[in-house]
Design a protein around this motif. Structure first.
Motif, mmCIF file in Angstrom:
data_model
loop_
_atom_site.group_PDB
_atom_site.id
_atom_site.type_symbol
_atom_site.label_atom_id
_atom_site.label_comp_id
_atom_site.label_asym_id
_atom_site.label_seq_id
_atom_site.Cartn_x
_atom_site.Cartn_y
_atom_site.Cartn_z
ATOM 1 N N THR A 18 0.831 -1.193 0.000
ATOM 2 C CA THR A 18 0.000 0.000 0.000
ATOM 3 C C THR A 18 0.868 1.246 0.000
ATOM 4 N N PRO A 44 -5.745 -0.351 -3.082
ATOM 5 C CA PRO A 44 -6.510 -1.600 -2.943
ATOM 6 C C PRO A 44 -7.278 -1.641 -1.634
ATOM 7 N N TRP A 47 -6.948 -7.553 -0.053
ATOM 8 C CA TRP A 47 -5.741 -8.271 -0.452
ATOM 9 C C TRP A 47 -5.676 -9.596 0.285
ATOM 10 N N THR A 51 -3.788 -11.809 -4.178
ATOM 11 C CA THR A 51 -4.434 -10.633 -4.761
ATOM 12 C C THR A 51 -3.813 -9.349 -4.225
ATOM 13 N N ASN A 52 -3.475 -8.435 -5.140
ATOM 14 C CA ASN A 52 -2.954 -7.111 -4.796
ATOM 15 C C ASN A 52 -1.680 -7.166 -3.958
ATOM 16 N N ARG A 54 2.354 -7.112 -4.350
ATOM 17 C CA ARG A 54 3.467 -6.889 -5.273
ATOM 18 C C ARG A 54 4.672 -7.727 -4.891
#
Length: 339
Positions: A18, A44, A47, A51-52, A54
């Motif tokens: 984030t 986002p 998560w 998902t979401n 990095r």
């Protein structure tokens, strides 16, 4: 100070991605405006492991400090559970790669730290070229962010935290301001950011209504508001909170409210400072008008609230609405003007 959070690995997993989207700077506890707000869009909302995310980086040790961000560097602190080594860790924002892992202090006989806390709970403060890491009375240090070189240290600021440290350092002008609210000592001190030398020290001057020094403890991080003609630092503490001139340490006002272990960071709304007061007697949320002088308990307390008030999480202000999350996980929304 925050309650028992997730392991350090998950802090990197959940929060740092984030921050990687949230602009270039998140320089201290609760961000650039000290209230948990970011102006970034399209962040986002959900998560999980797939998902979401990095990247994911494991950080050794145990540390409740929040990450801070400057450019492409994310800094945090950590320590083994025994507290004998205190570390500053820097992670690359884009890749998650560890850039610096620096043992800042070795502590032969660490003071006691309760298992719900850690030896690395205070959040660092960062600026261009320098990061300031703080481990309570165990030590404070300034590091060069490029090389990781330790530029100066202080280990001569006494305080028996009794349960471990929690208050985070903040920056103001040329000063690094630290808070020590322990079993024995209760004061704020401002250090010169360049060399770590003491500029001012302000005693809290509280008188516990019990001989037990446990009633003197607190873990809050102060907040500063810029007024028309001056700045004001508000520092919640055990039983009493104070407002100081952050440039000189001179006390402007104080308010008595009871309670101990105050841990939230104050927020400001419509000429009032709003903060929680901690555990036990007097546990409440307090709004104090900030234009007072001297003892303001009877004259400047605008409102109080005592249902579902958290002891550790800081309140969040959105417009004229004040959001709280209790220690038990219940959410409350109040009108900030009236409580």
């Amino acid at each position: 100070m925050r309650g028992p959070p997730m392991p350090k690995t998950l802090l990197a997993l959940l929060f740092l991605p984030t921050l990687a989207h949230a602009g270039e700077r998140w320089p201290e506890f609760r961000g650039p405006t000290a209230d948990g707000h970011s102006d970034e869009k399209n962040l986002p909302l959900h998560w999980d492991e797939k998902t979401n995310i990095r990247w994911k980086t494991k950080i050794h040790g145990k540390g409740w400090s929040s990450p801070v961000l400057w450019g492409k560097q994310i800094w945090m602190t950590t320590a083994p559970p025994d507290g004998k080594e205190l570390f500053a860790v820097c992670v690359d924002r884009d890749s998650g790669k560890i850039v610096h892992d620096i043992k800042v202090f070795s502590i032969a006989k660490p003071a006691f730290c309760h298992p719900f806390n850690s030896y690395a709970s205070p959040t660092p403060a960062v600026e261009e070229g320098r990061v300031y890491v703080h481990f309570g009375s165990a030590g404070t240090a300034c590091l060069d962010t490029a090389s990781g070189k330790v530029l100066w240290t202080r280990q001569d600021l006494p305080c028996d935290h009794f349960r471990g440290p929690g208050s985070s350092p903040i920056l103001f002008g040329d000063l690094l301001i630290l808070t020590f609210d322990g079993f024995d000592e209760n004061y704020l001190v401002a250090l010169n950011r360049k060399d770590g030398k003491t500029v001012w020290k302000a005693e809290r001057n509280i008188k516990p209504d019990q001989s037990d020094g446990d009633w003197r403890k607190a873990y809050s991080t102060p907040a500063i508001i810029k007024l028309q003609d001056r700045s004001l630092l508000v520092s919640p503490g055990a039983m009493t909170s104070i407002a100081l001139d952050p440039a000189t340490g001179k006390e402007i006002w104080r308010v008595k409210h009871g309670g101990m272990n105050a841990a939230s960071r104050p927020i400001f709304h419509d000429g009032k400072a709003i903060f929680t007061t901690g555990y036990n007697r007097g546990k409440s949320l307090v709004a104090v008008r900030i234009d007072g002088r001297g003892e303001v308990t009877q004259s400047h307390v605008a409102w109080t609230y005592d249902r579902g008030v958290p002891t550790r999480p800081s309140p969040l202000l959105v417009g004229d609405l004040l959001f709280l999350i209790s220690d038990q996980g219940f959410a409350t929304c109040l009108e900030a003007k009236t409580g």
